[in-house]
Design a protein around this motif. Structure first.
Motif, PDB file in Angstrom:
ATOM      1  N   LYS A  90      41.941  41.044  48.570  1.00 30.27           N
ATOM      2  CA  LYS A  90      40.851  41.990  48.742  1.00 30.27           C
ATOM      3  C   LYS A  90      39.380  41.685  48.146  1.00 30.27           C
ATOM      4  N   SER A  91      38.309  42.165  48.558  1.00 33.30           N
ATOM      5  CA  SER A  91      37.276  42.137  48.055  1.00 33.30           C
ATOM      6  C   SER A  91      36.527  43.533  47.663  1.00 33.30           C
ATOM      7  N   SER A  92      35.679  43.625  46.924  1.00 34.07           N
ATOM      8  CA  SER A  92      35.099  44.978  46.528  1.00 34.07           C
ATOM      9  C   SER A  92      34.834  46.082  47.533  1.00 34.07           C
ATOM     10  N   HIS A  93      34.284  45.681  48.593  1.00 37.31           N
ATOM     11  CA  HIS A  93      34.113  46.614  49.541  1.00 37.31           C
ATOM     12  C   HIS A  93      34.516  46.218  50.942  1.00 37.31           C
ATOM     13  N   THR A  94      35.697  45.464  50.801  1.00 41.36           N
ATOM     14  CA  THR A  94      36.468  45.228  52.132  1.00 41.36           C
ATOM     15  C   THR A  94      37.982  45.856  52.072  1.00 41.36           C
ATOM     16  N   LEU A  95      38.451  46.105  53.189  1.00 39.08           N
ATOM     17  CA  LEU A  95      39.935  46.261  53.129  1.00 39.08           C
ATOM     18  C   LEU A  95      40.691  45.229  52.977  1.00 39.08           C
ATOM     19  N   ALA A  96      42.069  45.325  52.382  1.00 40.29           N
ATOM     20  CA  ALA A  96      42.553  44.201  51.884  1.00 40.29           C
ATOM     21  C   ALA A  96      43.485  43.655  53.339  1.00 40.29           C
ATOM     22  N   THR A  97      43.620  42.322  53.196  1.00 38.21           N
ATOM     23  CA  THR A  97      44.167  41.516  54.367  1.00 38.21           C
ATOM     24  C   THR A  97      45.519  40.915  53.498  1.00 38.21           C
ATOM     25  N   LYS A  98      46.509  41.288  54.422  1.00 39.15           N
ATOM     26  CA  LYS A  98      47.979  40.449  53.866  1.00 39.15           C
ATOM     27  C   LYS A  98      48.657  39.631  54.778  1.00 39.15           C
TER      28      LYS A  98
END
Length: 350
Positions: free
Chosen positions: A72-80
């Motif tokens: 995850k980055s600060s203004h993104t959704l998390a990708t798993k």
């Protein structure tokens, strides 16, 4: 006996949305990385790092095993990405796309994020009100591209899952973008008028099959010759945006002193418009004419002042061209005299 578990090294990469160039400083983003047991929500090992100019990163000291890797980055959704086997030595992993729009870092893209973007819209780094949380493409400017990124992901929440097995991955599809396909025009493109008269110019988008989620029109005109007015003919502070399919107004400012119009609007959810449609109306009053060639109202792209005319979809520009308008005074056109000329004398003879 004694044994040693050699740690693994992860060389990863992420796809970052909204970056126009394939590399450079906009790709440097902070990353939070978690290694979890498959199917678990608890972190076994975590790390923080910053991606390089190509969206690449590395993590060392990971114990060999099978993991779900969450980034995850600060203004993104998390990708798993699930079921990744980490060996000793180097393991390369493409995490996939980090979806922009999560301004408040709660792993959702919703109306709160839009509110933060709307508050900071039109600002650039160094200005009061600039908010880096809504600078989704790291351009140091808050503009229609940032809105388009948020609009494209609006309503998404929680971790975005990419499954992996035997080297194959499920790719999350992106909306279709036909870059350079759209025309942004002022109509009519030629006006003949007189000093003191009012006339309207329509902001029109010709998009064909390309869907549009945002449009920004930055227009310059000569304030000595033209003035933007309202329906009553008084100087206006905004243009009309009635019935536009881009129904969320982000910016609407008229500067009659310096001859500038700044307008931006978009659509957050539902089917995005395509084809030919209008996004606003500008009512001008003709003041006077001193220039023999008339005057004009023209779209501008002024990156230094965050005034780039653009049409967007899913975080990408789809603008192909712009067409401004020219304005002439009716009394500017010369009288044409066709020869031969015959004149009658005072005595009645020819």
């Amino acid at each position: 006996g004694r044994y040693t578990i050699l740690p693994g090294v992860i060389r990863g990469s992420v796809t970052l949305q909204g970056r126009e160039t394939p590399s450079g400083p906009p790709f440097r983003v902070p990353l939070s990385i978690e290694f979890r047991a498959p199917g678990s929500t608890s972190s076994i090992f975590s790390a923080t790092t910053t991606s390089d100019d190509f969206g690449r990163f590395s993590v060392t000291g990971v114990r060999p095993g099978i993991y779900d890797i969450r980034v995850k980055s600060s203004h993104t959704l998390a990708t798993k990405k699930r079921n990744i086997t980490i060996n000793t030595g180097i393991t390369s992993v493409d995490i996939g796309t980090l979806f922009e729009g999560d301004a408040n870092d709660d792993n959702q893209v919703n109306i709160t994020d839009f509110s933060l973007l709307a508050t900071a819209f039109g600002k650039q780094a160094g200005q009061s009100g600039f908010d880096a949380r809504v600078d989704f493409n790291n351009s140091n400017q808050i503009n229609i591209t940032d809105f388009s990124l948020l609009a494209g992901n609006f309503g998404k929440f929680s971790d975005q899952i990419v499954t992996s097995g035997l080297g194959s991955a499920m790719v999350i599809s992106a909306p279709k973008v036909q870059a350079g396909n759209v025309v942004f025009a002022l109509l009519p493109d030629r006006v003949v008028t007189n000093p003191g008269a009012n006339f309207d110019l329509t902001l029109q988008i010709v998009a064909g099959l390309q869907q549009v989620d945002g449009a920004a029109a930055y227009i310059n005109f000569d304030p000595n010759l033209l003035q933007v007015v309202d329906n009553a003919g008084s100087p206006a502070s905004a243009i009309e945006n009635l019935g536009s399919p881009l129904n969320i107004e982000l910016q609407n400012e008229v500067d009659n002193v310096n001859g500038r119009i700044s307008f931006a609007a978009g659509k957050l959810s539902g089917t995005k418009p395509s084809g030919t449609f209008n996004v606003g109306t500008i009512r001008f009053k003709t003041l006077t004419y001193t220039a023999a060639g008339g005057t004009s109202a023209q779209f501008v792209s002024d990156s230094a002042h965050n005034r780039d005319t653009n049409v967007t979809f899913a975080g990408s520009s789809v603008l192909g061209s712009t067409r401004g308008a020219t304005i002439h005074g009716a009394n500017q056109f010369p009288i044409r005299v066709y020869l031969p000329v015959m004149a009658k004398s005072a005595t009645g003879s020819w």
